[in-house]
Design a protein around this motif. Structure first.
Motif, short mmCIF file in Angstrom:
data_model
loop_
_atom_site.label_atom_id
_atom_site.label_comp_id
_atom_site.label_asym_id
_atom_site.label_seq_id
_atom_site.Cartn_x
_atom_site.Cartn_y
_atom_site.Cartn_z
N ARG A 165 0.85 -1.20 0.00
CA ARG A 165 0.00 0.00 0.00
C ARG A 165 0.89 1.25 0.00
O ARG A 165 0.68 2.18 -0.76
N HIS A 166 1.92 1.22 0.85
CA HIS A 166 2.82 2.35 0.97
C HIS A 166 3.54 2.62 -0.36
O HIS A 166 3.64 3.77 -0.81
N MET A 167 4.01 1.58 -1.02
CA MET A 167 4.73 1.75 -2.29
C MET A 167 3.77 2.26 -3.37
O MET A 167 4.12 3.11 -4.17
N ASN A 168 2.55 1.74 -3.33
CA ASN A 168 1.52 2.20 -4.26
C ASN A 168 1.25 3.68 -4.11
O ASN A 168 1.19 4.42 -5.09
N GLU A 169 1.10 4.10 -2.84
CA GLU A 169 0.81 5.51 -2.58
C GLU A 169 1.97 6.39 -3.04
O GLU A 169 1.78 7.52 -3.45
N ALA A 170 3.20 5.83 -2.97
CA ALA A 170 4.38 6.59 -3.39
C ALA A 170 4.57 6.49 -4.91
O ALA A 170 5.53 7.02 -5.46
N GLY A 171 3.70 5.76 -5.59
CA GLY A 171 3.79 5.65 -7.05
C GLY A 171 4.89 4.70 -7.53
O GLY A 171 5.33 4.79 -8.67
N LEU A 172 5.35 3.83 -6.63
CA LEU A 172 6.42 2.89 -7.01
C LEU A 172 5.79 1.54 -7.38
O LEU A 172 5.20 0.89 -6.53
N PRO A 173 5.93 1.10 -8.65
CA PRO A 173 5.38 -0.21 -9.01
C PRO A 173 6.12 -1.31 -8.24
O PRO A 173 7.32 -1.21 -8.03
N VAL A 174 5.36 -2.33 -7.85
CA VAL A 174 6.00 -3.42 -7.10
C VAL A 174 5.53 -4.77 -7.63
O VAL A 174 4.37 -4.95 -7.97
N THR A 175 6.48 -5.68 -7.75
CA THR A 175 6.13 -7.04 -8.15
C THR A 175 6.82 -7.99 -7.18
O THR A 175 7.36 -7.54 -6.17
N ASN A 176 6.77 -9.28 -7.43
CA ASN A 176 7.48 -10.16 -6.50
C ASN A 176 8.35 -11.17 -7.26
O ASN A 176 8.30 -11.26 -8.49
N TYR A 177 9.17 -11.89 -6.50
CA TYR A 177 10.15 -12.78 -7.11
C TYR A 177 9.47 -13.79 -8.06
O TYR A 177 9.95 -14.04 -9.15
N GLY A 178 8.37 -14.36 -7.58
CA GLY A 178 7.71 -15.41 -8.37
C GLY A 178 7.19 -14.88 -9.69
O GLY A 178 7.40 -15.49 -10.75
N MET A 179 6.53 -13.71 -9.66
CA MET A 179 5.99 -13.15 -10.90
C MET A 179 7.11 -12.76 -11.84
O MET A 179 7.03 -12.93 -13.05
N CYS A 180 8.15 -12.19 -11.23
CA CYS A 180 9.29 -11.75 -12.02
C CYS A 180 9.91 -12.95 -12.75
O CYS A 180 10.17 -12.89 -13.96
N LEU A 181 10.08 -14.06 -12.04
CA LEU A 181 10.67 -15.24 -12.67
C LEU A 181 9.73 -15.83 -13.72
O LEU A 181 10.17 -16.37 -14.73
N ALA A 182 8.42 -15.71 -13.46
CA ALA A 182 7.46 -16.21 -14.45
C ALA A 182 7.58 -15.40 -15.74
O ALA A 182 7.58 -15.96 -16.84
N ILE A 183 7.71 -14.09 -15.61
CA ILE A 183 7.85 -13.23 -16.80
C ILE A 183 9.14 -13.55 -17.52
O ILE A 183 9.18 -13.75 -18.74
N LEU A 184 10.22 -13.62 -16.74
CA LEU A 184 11.53 -13.80 -17.35
C LEU A 184 11.69 -15.17 -17.98
O LEU A 184 12.54 -15.37 -18.85
N SER A 185 10.85 -16.13 -17.59
CA SER A 185 10.97 -17.45 -18.21
C SER A 185 9.85 -17.68 -19.24
O SER A 185 9.67 -18.80 -19.72
N GLY A 186 9.06 -16.65 -19.52
CA GLY A 186 8.05 -16.74 -20.58
C GLY A 186 6.77 -17.46 -20.15
O GLY A 186 5.95 -17.81 -21.01
N ALA A 187 6.58 -17.69 -18.84
CA ALA A 187 5.40 -18.44 -18.40
C ALA A 187 4.31 -17.54 -17.86
O ALA A 187 3.27 -18.02 -17.41
N TRP A 188 4.52 -16.24 -17.88
CA TRP A 188 3.62 -15.34 -17.14
C TRP A 188 2.19 -15.32 -17.66
O TRP A 188 1.24 -15.32 -16.89
N ASN A 189 2.02 -15.33 -18.99
CA ASN A 189 0.65 -15.24 -19.50
C ASN A 189 -0.23 -16.38 -19.02
O ASN A 189 -1.39 -16.18 -18.66
N ARG A 190 0.34 -17.57 -18.97
CA ARG A 190 -0.43 -18.72 -18.46
C ARG A 190 -0.81 -18.50 -17.01
O ARG A 190 -1.93 -18.78 -16.59
#
Ligand SMILES: Nc1nc2c(ncn2[C@@H]2O[C@H](COP(=O)(O)OP(=O)(O)O)[C@@H](O)[C@H]2O)c(=O)[nH]1
Ligand code: SF4
Ligand SMILES: [Mg+2]
Length: 401
Positions: free
Chosen positions: A360-385
């Protein structure tokens, strides 16, 4: 008996001005001399925390803080630590020295909007008129005379208030898949796996499958293809994020895919903010700083993911020069101004309230936030699934087949 992990316990923090009697009450409630009690203001420097059973409520973590009224330079840093505790507190006890009640300080505390009980310490020292008027003004407050006569009543009142907190700990999978679904859990047993046991998210999600009458099979990456073949229909594969690339290739497109850390992030709330944050990876520019938030300081598990794998994959994927700053445990930067993106670990050691407050705090500060799992999903091409499955589109998709 297995101890309830701290991340699954309600966190109760004690706030109030210095010398109000916070440490005295902390010791009384925990039944131990964990915090130093002293007439010297500022004796409690770092927050002291203790896991305990609050009967009849259950397992909690109690935290004693340094106080909210210290004006010295050292006091400022203590107050910062006290404020950090507010992020993870599910509930608070605000302790007041009843002989020296400062309504302005209490009102300032109330602005934090933390659910709390107001406790009037040193109640026995009050004259009758003051006691009557305080009781009139604060009918839900608790008088505290001394450890012997008041501790049980305070414990009971606290247990009652905690029982009223809504439980947001919903299921991991029960609302995403119907009963009888077949779920394969891919758990690599590599050098990072703890000897002889499973890690918390693996245990929790396996248990969640059982709670929801699903059929769960566990295997390592090498056995995944064979495990899939053994069932007529597999509904979902849940993988350790480290194995995303391989598991994505092996798992046929008709089967949904996600990871343990994505499911944990969803269960701890704020998934939509994280999905948005992950979509900003493609906008990263040369020289951008990335804030890496690791929930614990550990020897080897995950260390490699945050320190080596994600930075390398992100640089490769974006082709940009990126810098990474690391904060671990409950540490969090005072200023978010210089960051383009934050990446939070799965946070299995952090409680839900801490993760939600951070996001919530990062959102209010306008800083996008993701997490390790999503990041690895994107970087390995599995995110859309993964995204389709999370958004519930998967059920319709499989129903139409
Ligand atoms: N007379 C009296 N003194 C108390 C009471 N509770 C705490 N104190 C004293 O107040 C001082 C500050 O207490 P402490 O628990 O260290 O306060 P903190 O700074 O809020 O943690 C100590 O000297 C305690 O012994 C009480 O109920 N009655
Ligand atoms: S997910 Fe975060 S909190 Fe859990 S083990 Fe990894 S770094 Fe620690
Ligand atoms: Mg103290």
């Amino acid at each position: 008996m297995e101890k309830t992990p701290n991340s699954m316990r309600r966190h109760v923090a004690i706030f109030g001005k210095t010398n109000a009697g916070k440490s005295t009450i902390f010791n009384a409630l925990t039944g131990q001399q964990n915090a130093i009690v002293s007439p010297q203001a500022g004796t409690t420097t770092d927050p002291v925390q203790k896991a305990m059973e609050l009967i009849p409520f259950g397992p909690i973590v109690m935290i004693d803080t340094a106080g909210l009224s210290d004006e010295t330079a050292l006091g400022q840093s203590r107050m910062q630590k006290t404020k950090n505790i507010m992020r993870r507190a599910d509930f608070a006890l605000y302790i007041v020295d009843a002989t020296d009640y400062d309504s302005a300080a209490y009102e300032e505390f109330c602005q934090q909007k933390l659910l709390h009980l107001l406790v009037f310490n040193k109640w026995g020292l009050l004259d009758e008129k003051t006691a009557f008027s305080l009781k009139e003004s604060y009918s839900n407050s608790v008088p505290f005379i001394d450890e012997t006569s008041s501790t049980d009543a305070l414990r009971e009142k606290l247990a009652e208030e905690l029982a009223k907190l809504s439980s947001e700990r919903s299921t991991f999978l029960g609302d995403l898949l119907p009963k009888g679904s077949v779920v394969i859990l891919v758990m690599p047993v590599d050098s990072e796996a703890p000897k002889g046991r499973l890690i918390l998210p693996q245990v929790q999600i396996l248990r969640d499958c059982l709670d929801n009458n699903m059929i769960a099979a566990c295997c390592q990456v090498e056995e995944l293809a064979e495990t899939i073949r053994r069932f007529d229909k597999v509904d979902l594969v849940v993988t350790d994020s480290q194995a995303f690339a391989a598991v994505n290739q092996i798992t046929p497109p008709t089967i949904a895919l996600t990871s343990f850390s994505i499911l944990v992030a969803r269960q701890k709330g704020s998934i939509s903010e994280l999905v948005y944050g992950s979509s900003t990876i493609e906008n990263l520019k040369d020289g951008d700083r990335i804030l890496m938030l690791e929930g614990c300081t550990h020897n080897s598990t995950h260390e490699d993911i945050g320190r080596v794998k994600i930075p390398n994959l992100l640089r490769k994927k974006t082709g940009k020069k990126l810098d990474f700053d690391y904060f671990s445990g409950y540490q969090f930067p005072d200023s978010l101004d210089n960051y383009a993106l934050a990446i939070q670990c799965g946070g299995c050691m952090l409680n839900e309230t801490e993760i939600k407050s951070r996001i919530r705090h990062m959102n209010e500060a306008g800083l996008p936030v993701t997490n390790y799992g999503m990041c690895l999903a994107i970087l390995s091409g599995a995110w859309n699934r993964c995204k389709n499955f999370l958004e519930g589109e998967w059920n319709e998709h499989s129903a139409n087949e």
